[in-house]
Design an enzyme around this catalytic site. Structure first.
Site, PDB file in Angstrom:
ATOM      1  N   GLY A  70      -6.558  68.148  57.514  1.00 18.31           N
ATOM      2  CA  GLY A  70      -6.457  69.134  56.460  1.00 18.31           C
ATOM      3  C   GLY A  70      -7.359  68.872  55.270  1.00 18.31           C
ATOM      4  O   GLY A  70      -7.913  69.808  54.690  1.00 18.31           O
ATOM      5  N   THR A  71      -7.521  67.629  54.887  1.00 16.01           N
ATOM      6  CA  THR A  71      -8.347  67.321  53.719  1.00 16.01           C
ATOM      7  C   THR A  71      -9.798  67.705  53.953  1.00 16.01           C
ATOM      8  O   THR A  71     -10.427  68.353  53.104  1.00 16.01           O
ATOM      9  CB  THR A  71      -8.237  65.830  53.355  1.00 16.01           C
ATOM     10  OG1 THR A  71      -6.885  65.548  52.950  1.00 16.01           O
ATOM     11  CG2 THR A  71      -9.188  65.468  52.222  1.00 16.01           C
ATOM     12  N   ASN A 150       3.822  72.634  50.076  1.00 13.22           N
ATOM     13  CA  ASN A 150       4.234  71.428  50.791  1.00 13.22           C
ATOM     14  C   ASN A 150       5.389  70.683  50.133  1.00 13.22           C
ATOM     15  O   ASN A 150       6.020  69.842  50.764  1.00 13.22           O
ATOM     16  CB  ASN A 150       3.040  70.473  50.915  1.00 13.22           C
ATOM     17  CG  ASN A 150       2.418  70.140  49.576  1.00 13.22           C
ATOM     18  OD1 ASN A 150       1.901  71.021  48.889  1.00 13.22           O
ATOM     19  ND2 ASN A 150       2.450  68.876  49.188  1.00 13.22           N
ATOM     20  N   GLN A 180       1.132  73.618  56.101  1.00 13.09           N
ATOM     21  CA  GLN A 180       2.584  73.569  56.234  1.00 13.09           C
ATOM     22  C   GLN A 180       3.153  74.838  56.874  1.00 13.09           C
ATOM     23  O   GLN A 180       4.361  74.938  57.098  1.00 13.09           O
ATOM     24  CB  GLN A 180       3.237  73.354  54.867  1.00 13.09           C
ATOM     25  CG  GLN A 180       3.002  71.987  54.266  1.00 13.09           C
ATOM     26  CD  GLN A 180       3.662  70.866  55.061  1.00 13.09           C
ATOM     27  OE1 GLN A 180       4.578  71.076  55.844  1.00 13.09           O
ATOM     28  NE2 GLN A 180       3.173  69.637  54.869  1.00 13.09           N
ATOM     29  N   SER A 200      -3.780  71.108  59.921  1.00 13.42           N
ATOM     30  CA  SER A 200      -3.801  69.676  60.209  1.00 13.42           C
ATOM     31  C   SER A 200      -2.919  69.374  61.414  1.00 13.42           C
ATOM     32  O   SER A 200      -1.801  69.886  61.508  1.00 13.42           O
ATOM     33  CB  SER A 200      -3.297  68.892  58.992  1.00 13.42           C
ATOM     34  OG  SER A 200      -3.234  67.509  59.268  1.00 13.42           O
ATOM     35  N   HIS A 202      -1.444  66.446  62.504  1.00 11.68           N
ATOM     36  CA  HIS A 202      -0.307  65.521  62.486  1.00 11.68           C
ATOM     37  C   HIS A 202       0.938  66.109  61.832  1.00 11.68           C
ATOM     38  O   HIS A 202       1.983  65.470  61.777  1.00 11.68           O
ATOM     39  CB  HIS A 202      -0.694  64.182  61.840  1.00 11.68           C
ATOM     40  CG  HIS A 202      -0.848  64.197  60.363  1.00 11.68           C
ATOM     41  ND1 HIS A 202       0.055  63.604  59.520  1.00 11.68           N
ATOM     42  CD2 HIS A 202      -1.806  64.718  59.570  1.00 11.68           C
ATOM     43  CE1 HIS A 202      -0.339  63.746  58.269  1.00 11.68           C
ATOM     44  NE2 HIS A 202      -1.465  64.426  58.271  1.00 11.68           N
ATOM     45  N   THR A 238     -19.807  63.638  66.892  1.00  8.15           N
ATOM     46  CA  THR A 238     -19.208  63.723  68.224  1.00  8.15           C
ATOM     47  C   THR A 238     -17.750  64.141  68.107  1.00  8.15           C
ATOM     48  O   THR A 238     -16.984  63.557  67.342  1.00  8.15           O
ATOM     49  CB  THR A 238     -19.292  62.362  68.937  1.00  8.15           C
ATOM     50  OG1 THR A 238     -20.663  61.983  69.053  1.00  8.15           O
ATOM     51  CG2 THR A 238     -18.659  62.441  70.326  1.00  8.15           C
ATOM     52  N   CYS A 326       0.898  62.819  50.555  1.00  7.03           N
ATOM     53  CA  CYS A 326      -0.502  62.808  50.980  1.00  7.03           C
ATOM     54  C   CYS A 326      -1.474  62.245  49.952  1.00  7.03           C
ATOM     55  O   CYS A 326      -2.610  61.933  50.279  1.00  7.03           O
ATOM     56  CB  CYS A 326      -0.932  64.226  51.354  1.00  7.03           C
ATOM     57  SG  CYS A 326       0.050  64.907  52.708  1.00  7.03           S
TER      58      CYS A 326
END
Length: 384
Positions: A70-71, A150, A180, A200, A202, A238, A326
């Site tokens: 996400g960042t 969030n 979120q 994101s 995770h 990659t 985060c």
């Protein structure tokens, strides 16, 4: 007993995701840019993940790009689109409650000379549409609004905002941080007039270091990572094939069971809110039912420091967050809660419970039992 209520910080990788990630790492481990068969096999994972995500969002496969999370996605959306469109204007609009991965790129743009406007929110964390309408000018080139907050789970009116923005100026880039929201609700970028969407992995049971962006065709965005020109030059490097395979599988799993999962999480959320509301000195900062996100409960405990409560619950095998996890491991005063007008005495006493579909009602019951015992004790040690 253990109760993990910090799913907005990160989630466990599920078995189906683990299996495909391991296979991509140990069997089909080639470079997807290689022309031999091992590379071709690796590339198939990337293609399948794109197809899964594009189908969920009802967009073209060529509009999906993979990132490290996400960042990176938010930085690319904000800095990349602002720089690509700066010849037509310099005004950027966002809100006062954005995640740090949006707020800090905005601060960077300010240093570069952009005019950044921060919209206020009401006491439920919902953006003020009237202020947005006043702040939209001919110089506006980018609007960045989160879908779900969030910290408190407020659902922003992204569709209404998108419709308004495009009615004023169709060329304004509309970015939505859906980190979120994805996996918790239906998202239709085309219908909602969204140009860029960030997600994101995770947060939805995929590995850390995985993410994706939807970038509408012909949207002007300058890449911020340059190199070998992978992903049509939009994001060089990659491809992280195991991570991409994982997020593609996780996305499919979420949306194959969306209705059931959302109903379950909403039931847990409402149950926790009802039980917490029975305690003296507890303020609930999230909304029940479908008004708020199904998986987030923010609660303020008068005269109990958030980090003290966090560690007291941790000792009982209950894991929560003291706000957003985060930015760092040091709790800070929440800009979201300040913007919502939360009593200043409660800013340092607020915690977040966040669920996934794997949580159970018994875990809520266990948490409430422990709080009944520990809160009277913790309040005795309040600083006067």
């Amino acid at each position: 007993m253990e109760a993990y209520f910090d799913n907005s910080a990160t989630t466990v990788v599920t078995e189906s995701v683990k299996d495909i990630v391991v296979k991509a790492m140990t069997e089909d481990y080639g470079n997807p840019s290689s022309m031999h068969m091992i590379g071709v096999n690796a590339e198939k994972y990337v293609k399948t993940a794109k197809e899964n995500i594009a189908k969920i969002l009802k967009v073209d496969v060529g509009e999906i790009y993979f990132t490290s999370g996400g960042t990176e996605g938010n930085n690319m959306a904000i800095i990349g689109s602002a720089n690509a469109n700066k010849r037509t204007g310099n005004r950027v609009i966002t809100t006062k409650i954005e995640h740090s991965s949006v707020a800090n790129p905005m601060k960077y743009l300010e240093k570069q000379g952009f005019d950044v406007v921060y919209l206020p929110v009401d006491n439920n964390g919902i953006v003020d549409m009237e202020v947005l309408k006043k702040e939209m000018t001919k110089d506006t080139i980018l609007v960045s609004i989160m879908n779900v907050n969030n910290e408190v789970g407020a659902i922003e009116p992204v569709s209404e905002i998108g419709k308004y923005i495009k009615s004023v100026n169709p060329s304004v880039v509309y970015h939505v941080d859906a980190i979120q929201a994805f996996g918790k609700m239906e998202i239709r970028p085309r219908k909602e007039n969204i140009d860029i969407l960030t997600v994101s992995g995770h947060k939805i049971h995929a590995p850390k270091g995985s993410g994706f962006m939807y970038i509408k065709k012909n949207t002007k965005v300058n890449p911020i990572i340059l190199g070998g020109g992978q992903q049509e030059g939009m994001r060089s490097g990659t491809e992280n094939v195991p991570g991409i395979a994982g997020i593609g599988q996780a996305a499919k799993d979420c949306y194959d069971n969306l209705e059931k999962n959302v109903a379950h999480m909403t039931e847990l959320k409402d149950c926790l809110i009802d039980e917490l509301s029975k305690f003296d000195g507890v303020t609930i900062n999230s909304q029940k039912g479908n008004v708020g996100a199904p998986h987030i409960v923010s609660a303020s405990f008068e005269n109990v420091r958030s980090e003290v409560l966090l560690h007291a619950l941790e000792d009982k095998g209950i894991y929560i967050s003291a706000g957003s996890a985060c930015s760092s491991n040091r709790p800070a005063v929440s800009e979201t809660l300040k913007a919502m007008g939360i009593d200043s005495k409660l800013l340092g006493s607020t915690v977040r419970f966040s669920f996934c579909e794997l949580n159970k009602k018994e875990e809520i019951d266990y948490c409430i039992e422990q709080l009944k015992v520990m809160l009277p004790v913790l309040k005795k040690y309040v600083r006067r």
